[in-house]
Scaffold this active site. Sequence first.
Site, PDB file in Angstrom:
ATOM      1  N   GLU A  28     -39.952   9.050   5.524  1.00  0.00           N
ATOM      2  CA  GLU A  28     -40.792   7.554   5.320  1.00  0.00           C
ATOM      3  C   GLU A  28     -42.123   7.788   5.630  1.00  0.00           C
ATOM      4  O   GLU A  28     -43.073   7.156   4.951  1.00  0.00           O
ATOM      5  CB  GLU A  28     -40.083   6.428   6.269  1.00  0.00           C
ATOM      6  CG  GLU A  28     -38.683   6.077   5.896  1.00  0.00           C
ATOM      7  CD  GLU A  28     -38.499   5.486   4.426  1.00  0.00           C
ATOM      8  OE1 GLU A  28     -39.436   4.976   3.764  1.00  0.00           O
ATOM      9  OE2 GLU A  28     -37.537   5.535   3.920  1.00  0.00           O
ATOM     10  N   ASP A  37     -45.499  -0.646  -1.197  1.00  0.00           N
ATOM     11  CA  ASP A  37     -44.782   0.458  -1.735  1.00  0.00           C
ATOM     12  C   ASP A  37     -44.882   0.547  -3.190  1.00  0.00           C
ATOM     13  O   ASP A  37     -45.659  -0.185  -3.956  1.00  0.00           O
ATOM     14  CB  ASP A  37     -43.471   0.398  -0.942  1.00  0.00           C
ATOM     15  CG  ASP A  37     -42.653  -0.470  -1.716  1.00  0.00           C
ATOM     16  OD1 ASP A  37     -43.117  -1.238  -2.876  1.00  0.00           O
ATOM     17  OD2 ASP A  37     -41.500  -0.707  -1.336  1.00  0.00           O
TER      18      ASP A  37
END
Length: 161
Positions: A28, A37
């Site tokens: 991540e 994102d």
Amino acid sequence: MASRLTKGVLGTLTAAGILAVGFVGGWEGKHNTAYRDIVGVPTICFGETRGVEMGDTATDEECAAMLGDGLVEFEAGIRRCLKNPDQIPDKSYVAFLSAAYNIGQRAFCGSSMARRWNAGNLEGACDALLLWNKAGGRVIRGLVNRRKAERELCLEGSRAQ
């Protein structure tokens, strides 16, 4: 509900817990400021999306706590849909947890990963990780790489049985 990530009253990390934090946290990456994102969802820290709004910030300690709490929560979620979750080898278990953390508990529990494990096919469940390489309807190189790494970790676990 049992946890394979922590033990004892103080929640000391197990070997699987240490592996999970390092593996998921490594994929991540850490972002102390909210960002969008690849599909536009506000995200912070190590991939946390729940309740995140653009402009949010978090300290390193808050990010670590979010990751730890998230992994414990997602672990509880996947344990509810997996038959005999304690029979899954640690590395395979962490690979499934990593996928669930990334795609969500509901998606994981409805996936061929869960179905294949529940049918007694660990290697097939590991292979099914590769199917989750899309975001926004298109194949994403980063997800291809992540799923390959998760599959390899999963297969290492299956070989250790």
